[in-house]
Design an enzyme around this catalytic site. Structure first.
Site, PDB file in Angstrom:
ATOM      1  N   ARG A  48       2.215  13.066  10.325  1.00 57.41           N
ATOM      2  CA  ARG A  48       0.907  12.912   9.699  1.00 57.41           C
ATOM      3  C   ARG A  48       0.297  11.648  10.289  1.00 57.41           C
ATOM      4  NH1 ARG A  48      -1.071   9.606   5.660  1.00 57.41           N
ATOM      5  NH2 ARG A  48      -2.576  10.434   4.188  1.00 57.41           N
TER       6      ARG A  48
ATOM      7  N   GLU B 130      -4.789  13.104   9.728  1.00 56.43           N
ATOM      8  CA  GLU B 130      -5.299  12.699   8.423  1.00 56.43           C
ATOM      9  C   GLU B 130      -6.656  12.072   8.694  1.00 56.43           C
ATOM     10  OE1 GLU B 130      -5.792  10.087   4.705  1.00 56.43           O
ATOM     11  OE2 GLU B 130      -5.369   9.273   6.672  1.00 56.43           O
TER      12      GLU B 130
ATOM     13  N   HIS C 243      -1.786  11.776  -2.775  1.00 59.33           N
ATOM     14  CA  HIS C 243      -1.515  10.441  -3.323  1.00 59.33           C
ATOM     15  C   HIS C 243      -2.760   9.563  -3.334  1.00 59.33           C
ATOM     16  CE1 HIS C 243      -1.472   9.910   0.949  1.00 59.33           C
ATOM     17  NE2 HIS C 243      -1.506   8.603   0.795  1.00 59.33           N
ATOM     18  N   ASP C 244      -3.804   9.979  -2.600  1.00 61.60           N
ATOM     19  CA  ASP C 244      -5.046   9.197  -2.569  1.00 61.60           C
ATOM     20  C   ASP C 244      -6.031   9.734  -3.601  1.00 61.60           C
ATOM     21  OD1 ASP C 244      -4.314   7.373  -0.562  1.00 61.60           O
ATOM     22  OD2 ASP C 244      -4.885   8.786   1.021  1.00 61.60           O
TER      23      ASP C 244
ATOM     24  N   HIS D  29      -2.675   0.722  11.923  1.00 61.14           N
ATOM     25  CA  HIS D  29      -2.429  -0.687  11.587  1.00 61.14           C
ATOM     26  C   HIS D  29      -0.953  -0.932  11.358  1.00 61.14           C
ATOM     27  CE1 HIS D  29      -3.768   1.743   8.078  1.00 61.14           C
ATOM     28  NE2 HIS D  29      -2.634   1.325   7.569  1.00 61.14           N
TER      29      HIS D  29
ATOM     30  N   ARG E 135      -4.971   4.305  -7.491  1.00 62.88           N
ATOM     31  CA  ARG E 135      -4.396   5.544  -6.963  1.00 62.88           C
ATOM     32  C   ARG E 135      -2.983   5.797  -7.476  1.00 62.88           C
ATOM     33  NH1 ARG E 135      -5.126   4.728  -0.735  1.00 62.88           N
ATOM     34  NH2 ARG E 135      -4.453   2.664  -1.394  1.00 62.88           N
TER      35      ARG E 135
ATOM     36  N   ASP F 146      -1.801   9.009  10.159  1.00 69.25           N
ATOM     37  CA  ASP F 146      -2.548   8.349   9.097  1.00 69.25           C
ATOM     38  C   ASP F 146      -3.787   7.637   9.635  1.00 69.25           C
ATOM     39  OD1 ASP F 146      -2.658   7.262   6.287  1.00 69.25           O
ATOM     40  OD2 ASP F 146      -2.547   5.383   7.395  1.00 69.25           O
TER      41      ASP F 146
ATOM     42  N   GLN G 122      -2.949  -5.382   6.209  1.00 70.54           N
ATOM     43  CA  GLN G 122      -2.811  -4.283   7.181  1.00 70.54           C
ATOM     44  C   GLN G 122      -3.733  -4.560   8.355  1.00 70.54           C
ATOM     45  OE1 GLN G 122      -3.658  -1.542   3.944  1.00 70.54           O
ATOM     46  NE2 GLN G 122      -1.913  -0.271   4.507  1.00 70.54           N
TER      47      GLN G 122
ATOM     48  N   ASP H 106       0.839  -1.194   0.000  1.00 68.63           N
ATOM     49  CA  ASP H 106       0.000   0.000   0.000  1.00 68.63           C
ATOM     50  C   ASP H 106       0.881   1.255   0.000  1.00 68.63           C
ATOM     51  OD1 ASP H 106      -2.186   1.689   0.111  1.00 68.63           O
ATOM     52  OD2 ASP H 106      -2.597   1.350   2.233  1.00 68.63           O
TER      53      ASP H 106
HETATM   54  C1  OTU Z   1      -4.681   6.645   4.265  1.00 72.00           C
HETATM   55  O1  OTU Z   1      -5.865   6.789   3.538  1.00 72.00           O
HETATM   56  C2  OTU Z   1      -3.530   6.808   3.292  1.00 72.00           C
HETATM   57  O2  OTU Z   1      -3.477   8.116   2.826  1.00 72.00           O
HETATM   58  C3  OTU Z   1      -3.700   5.804   2.184  1.00 72.00           C
HETATM   59  O3  OTU Z   1      -2.754   5.963   1.170  1.00 72.00           O
HETATM   60  C4  OTU Z   1      -3.649   4.429   2.789  1.00 72.00           C
HETATM   61  O4  OTU Z   1      -3.998   3.488   1.824  1.00 72.00           O
HETATM   62  C5  OTU Z   1      -4.594   4.265   3.975  1.00 72.00           C
HETATM   63  O5  OTU Z   1      -4.593   5.367   4.860  1.00 72.00           O
HETATM   64  C6  OTU Z   1      -4.197   3.085   4.786  1.00 72.00           C
HETATM   65  O6  OTU Z   1      -2.977   3.319   5.438  1.00 72.00           O
HETATM   66  O7  OTU Z   1      -7.442   6.359   5.911  1.00 72.00           O
HETATM   67  O8  OTU Z   1      -8.680   8.541   6.836  1.00 72.00           O
HETATM   68  O9  OTU Z   1      -8.686   6.279  -0.570  1.00 72.00           O
HETATM   69  O10 OTU Z   1      -8.126   8.424   1.428  1.00 72.00           O
HETATM   70  O11 OTU Z   1      -8.047   5.349   3.091  1.00 72.00           O
HETATM   71  C7  OTU Z   1      -8.636   8.296   5.508  1.00 72.00           C
HETATM   72  C8  OTU Z   1      -9.053   6.339   0.740  1.00 72.00           C
HETATM   73  C9  OTU Z   1      -7.678   7.226   5.162  1.00 72.00           C
HETATM   74  C10 OTU Z   1      -8.010   7.060   1.546  1.00 72.00           C
HETATM   75  C11 OTU Z   1      -8.169   6.700   2.967  1.00 72.00           C
HETATM   76  C12 OTU Z   1      -7.140   7.330   3.844  1.00 72.00           C
END
Ligand code: OTU
Length: 637
Positions: free
Chosen positions: A288, A332, A401-402, A190, A519, A290, A258, A147
Site C-alpha cells: 500500500r 493510496e 483507519h482514517d 516521509h 481518527r 501510502d 514526519q 501517527d
Molecule cells: C495516510 O493518510 C494514512 O492513511 C494516514 O493514516 C497517515 O496519517 C498519513 O497517510 C500520513 O502517513 O495521505 O493520500 O486523514 O486520509 O492523510 C491521503 C487524511 C493520505 C488521510 C490522509 C492519507
C-alpha cells in the site's frame, strides 16, 4: 488495451546494455534466462522514467548502474517459493481480479497483539473468506507519537513490541498457505525524525540533508503555502516545521515529526525501492503506497498528483516487474476522482503503474447517499468512473483507519452545480448526529467550525446507528453500505471489527490518543466478546457477521463477474441505485428511509432471474417493494 510500445520509450541503448550487464552480473546460468527476460521486458521503461526524472543529474549513469547491480542482488536473494509465485502470477497477471479476493485491514496490535498473535488468527480470516490481509504499519516507528506507525524509524526492522523479521516471514508463510496475500504499508512519502536518514541530516551530513526538503528561511515555504493544502489544519497546521539541529525549515506535510522525502534526489528513490524489495523478499505480496500523491513538489502547484509522481510509481512498477513480479502495488491516493485513474496507469504510464487503487470518492459518495437519503451523487460518481485499464482493479471500502475525507468529492459536487460546503456539510452533519432524524454518531475531524467540512470519524456501525440500537433498520443500513462496496469493487476491503459491527472506540486507555487524533475513534481493539458471539444470530455481532459472510458468498456466485464493468441503471427514483455488472448480475439499493417500488422487469432483471441475496422479507420483495435501506442482489442463473 496494449502496453505502450517499448520502442517508443526514450533511453540510451548503450546505457541499457550496460544496465543489463550490471543487473545480470553474477547471476548463475540457471536464473540467467529468466532474469534476462524480465530485464528486457521492464528495464526499458525503468530507464525511460529514471532518465526523465534524473537524467540531467551529475553521475546519473554511475548511479543507475549501481542501482541495477543492487536490483540484481535482490533478485538473486529472492526465496524459491516466492520465485515460484512470481512465475505463476506472470502467467496469470489477472489472478487478483478473477480470484474474487476479499480484503481485511487491521492494526497488528489491535487485531492480534503482535505478529505471532495475528498468525493465530489466520484461521479466523480463512473461515471468514478473506484472501488479502492489509496490516497497518508494523515497521519500527519513532518513539512516542508515531501517527499509528506512519512515522517509520527503520525500514529494516519490525516495531519491537510487534515482533521481529522472522515473525514477519513466518506470518507471511502461514498466510500464503491459507491463500491470503499479505499487504504492508510502504510509507514512501516521509520518514520519522528518528530515522537514521533524518538523524544524519541533523548531524550535518550533506548527502542525507539532500534526502529532505530544507529551507533556511520562510521565503520559499511561504510561497509554497499559497498553493499547498493542509492535511491536519488543526493539529498540525502548515506544511513546514523548523528544526534547530537542521537550522532549517523541513517539509512536513503530515505531523511535524514526519519529514517528507525529496524524490528529486535519486538516492531517495533507490533507498525506497530497496526497502520495498527487501520486504517483498520477506513475503509481503502487496504494498500500500501510502500518501502516493505527495511525492513531488513544484512551486505554484498543490504539490499533489504531479506528473513526476506517476513517473516515480511507474519506475517502481518496472523494478517490481524485474525483481518480484508476483508483487502488487496499491495506490493510496485520497484525491478527487479525476486525479485518481492515473494511479492505475493511463496515457504514458498505461499498463505500468499501480495494480490497485482505493476508490475513495465512491466511499465518500456512499456515505453522502446515506446521509442524504438519495443516490444522485453516488450515481454521478459511478457514471463518471472511467473504465479500468486492463489488469487493474478498484479497492472498495466502507471504512478505514482514517477519517472519511470529504474533500475528494469537491469537484463532483461542484460539477453537479451544488455548493460543496453546504451539501457535504449537511450530509456530514447528518452522519454526525447533528440533524433531525440523524441515526449516525460520527464525529467531525479537523473542523470545529460547524460550517467547514473536512472529515468524519467513526466506525461503520456507529455511523449507521447500529451502536445504539439493535434494530433491523440499522442492520440494513450496515449491510447496504458493505453491499455497495462488495457489488462494485474488484477487491472489497473489510475493516477490522466491522464484521462484528464494533462501534467506535470508547476504551478509557485510548482517551489520550483520541484527544490527540480523533481518527483513533475508528481504531478500537478487536472485541473478543463479540468475536465469541459471531455465530449467535441473536446478537448484533452475529447478525453483522452473517451479513458479511452472505456478501462474500454472493460475490463467489458464478453470476458475479469480477472482470465485468459496473454500469448504473435508470430507476427514475433518486432514493434508489441500481447497478448491473455483466449480463447476469444486478443489484438495487434503497438509500432512503421509506419503502420504494422496484420495477424488476424495467431493469431487465425480472423474468428468468432469481434473488441471490436480499436484506428484506420475501413478502415485500414479492410485492415489488424495497423497504427502507434494503437491497436485493439478483442473478440470471
Ligand atoms: C495516510 O493518510 C494514512 O492513511 C494516514 O493514516 C497517515 O496519517 C498519513 O497517510 C500520513 O502517513 O495521505 O493520500 O486523514 O486520509 O492523510 C491521503 C487524511 C493520505 C488521510 C490522509 C492519507
Amino acid at each position: 488495451m496494449s502496453k505502450p510500445d517499448v520502442a517508443a520509450l526514450s533511453m540510451d541503448p548503450a546505457l541499457l546494455a550496460r544496465a543489463r550487464q550490471s543487473f545480470l552480473a553474477e547471476v548463475g546460468t540457471e536464473a540467467q534466462a529468466e532474469l534476462a527476460t524480465r530485464f528486457d521486458r521492464h528495464a526499458p521503461r525503468l530507464l525511460h522514467w529514471l532518465s526523465k526524472l534524473y537524467g540531467r543529474q551529475p553521475m546519473f549513469e554511475r548511479w543507475l548502474l549501481s542501482l541495477c547491480t543492487t536490483l540484481g542482488t535482490l533478485a538473486r536473494a529472492r526465496p524459491p517459493v516466492l520465485c515460484e509465485l512470481d512465475r505463476e502470477r506472470e502467467r496469470d497477471p489477472d489472478w487478483f481480479i478473477h480470484e474474487k479476493r476479499v480484503g481485511y485491514c487491521a492494526y497488528v496490535d489491535r487485531f492480534g497483539g503482535d505478529l505471532n498473535g495475528v498468525a493465530e488468527r489466520v484461521d479466523y480470516l480463512e473461515n471468514l473468506g478473506v484472501g488479502y490481509l492489509h496490516l497497518l504499519p508494523f515497521l519500527q516507528a519513532r518513539t512516542g507519537d508515531s501517527d499509528g506507525g506512519f512515522a517509520v524509524a527503520s525500514f529494516e526492522a519490525i516495531e519491537p513490541a510487534l515482533g521481529n523479521m522472522s515473525d514477519l516471514e513466518q506470518l507471511a508463510t502461514r498466510l500464503r498457505k491459507a491463500r491470503i496475500s499479505l499487504c504492508a504499508d510502504l510509507v514512501l512519502n516521509h520518514v520519522a525524525d528518528e530515522h537514521p536518514w533524518a538523524v544524519a541530516a541533523m548531524q550535518g551530513d550533506q548527502h542525507y540533508r539532500s534526502y529532505f526538503h530544507l529551507f533556511s528561511d520562510r521565503r520559499v515555504p511561504n510561497r509554497y503555502e499559497q498553493t499547498v493544502a493542509q492535511i491536519f489544519p488543526q493539529t498540525a497546521p502548515g506544511n513546514f516545521t523548523y528544526n534547530d539541529a537542521l537550522r532549517s525549515w523541513v517539509w512536513t506535510t503530515f505531523y511535524p515529526y514526519q519529514w517528507d522525502l525529496n524524490y528529486a534526489y535519486p538516492p531517495v528513490f533507490a533507498s525506497i525501492a530497496f526497502a520495498l524489495l527487501k520486504l517483498a523478499n520477506r513475503g509481503v505480496e502487496i504494498f500500500r503506497l501510502d500518501s502516493a500523491p505527495f511525492l513531488w513538489k513544484r512551486l505554484g502547484t498543490p504539490c499533489t498528483n504531479l506528473p513526476e509522481v506517476h513517473h516515480i510509481l511507474s519506475a517502481l512498477r518496472a523494478i517490481v516487474g524485474m525483481v518480484a513480479p508476483g508483487v502488487l502495488l496499491k495506490a493510496e491516493a485520497i484525491v478527487a476522482s479525476t486525479d485518481l485513474l492515473p494511479y492505475l496507469g493511463v496515457g504514458e504510464t498505461l499498463g505500468s503503474e499501480c495494480h490497485l487503487a482505493y476508490h475513495s470518492g465512491l466511499m465518500a459518495a456512499s456515505w453522502t447517499a446515506l446521509g442524504e437519503g438519495r443516490t444522485t451523487l453516488l450515481r454521478q460518481l459511478l457514471d463518471s468512473t472511467p473504465t479500468l485499464p486492463a489488469h487493474t482493479g478498484w479497492m472498495t471500502y466502507v471504512r478505514c483507519h482514517d477519517d472519511i475525507v470529504w474533500g475528494v468529492l469537491r469537484s463532483d459536487v461542484e460539477a453537479a452545480g451544488d455548493d460543496f460546503t453546504q451539501r457535504i456539510g449537511n450530509a456530514a452533519a447528518f452522519l454526525e448526529g447533528r440533524r433531525p432524524g440523524s441515526f449516525g454518531h460520527g464525529v467531525a475531524f479537523q473542523s470545529t467550525d460547524g460550517n467547514a467540512v473536512h472529515g468524519t470519524n467513526g466506525m461503520a456501525a456507529t455511523l449507521v446507528g447500529l451502536d445504539s440500537a439493535d434494530n433491523a433498520d440499522a442492520l440494513r443500513r450496515f449491510a447496504l453500505m458493505y453491499g455497495l462496496a462488495f457489488a462494485v469493487g474488484t477487491v472489497p476491503l473489510l475493516y477490522m471489527g466491522d464484521e462484528l459491527a464494533q462501534p467506535s472506540n470508547d476504551a478509557h486507555d485510548d482517551a489520550g490518543l483520541m484527544a490527540l487524533d480523533g481518527r483513533w475513534a475508528q481504531r478500537p481493539r478487536l472485541d473478543l466478546a463479540r468475536l465469541q458471539q459471531r455465530f449467535d444470530g441473536n446478537t448484533i455481532a452475529g447478525k453483522a457477521y452473517a451479513a458479511i459472510k452472505a456478501l462474500i458468498a454472493a460475490r463467489n456466485d458464478a453470476s458475479f463477474d469480477p472482470c465485468a464493468t459496473v454500469e448504473t441503471l435508470d430507476c427514475h427514483n433518486e432514493a434508489l441505485l441500481a447497478i448491473r455488472r455483466g449480463e447476469r448480475f444486478t443489484v438495487v439499493f434503497n438509500f432512503s428511509d421509506k419503502p420504494q417500488p422496484v420495477d424488476w422487469t424495467g431493469l431487465h432483471a425480472g423474468d428468468g432471474w432469481t434473488t441471490l441475496l436480499q436484506t428484506a422479507d420475501d413478502a415485500a420483495i414479492d410485492a415489488g417493494i424495497l423497504p427502507a435501506w434494503a437491497m436485493v442482489w439478483r442473478k440470471k442463473p
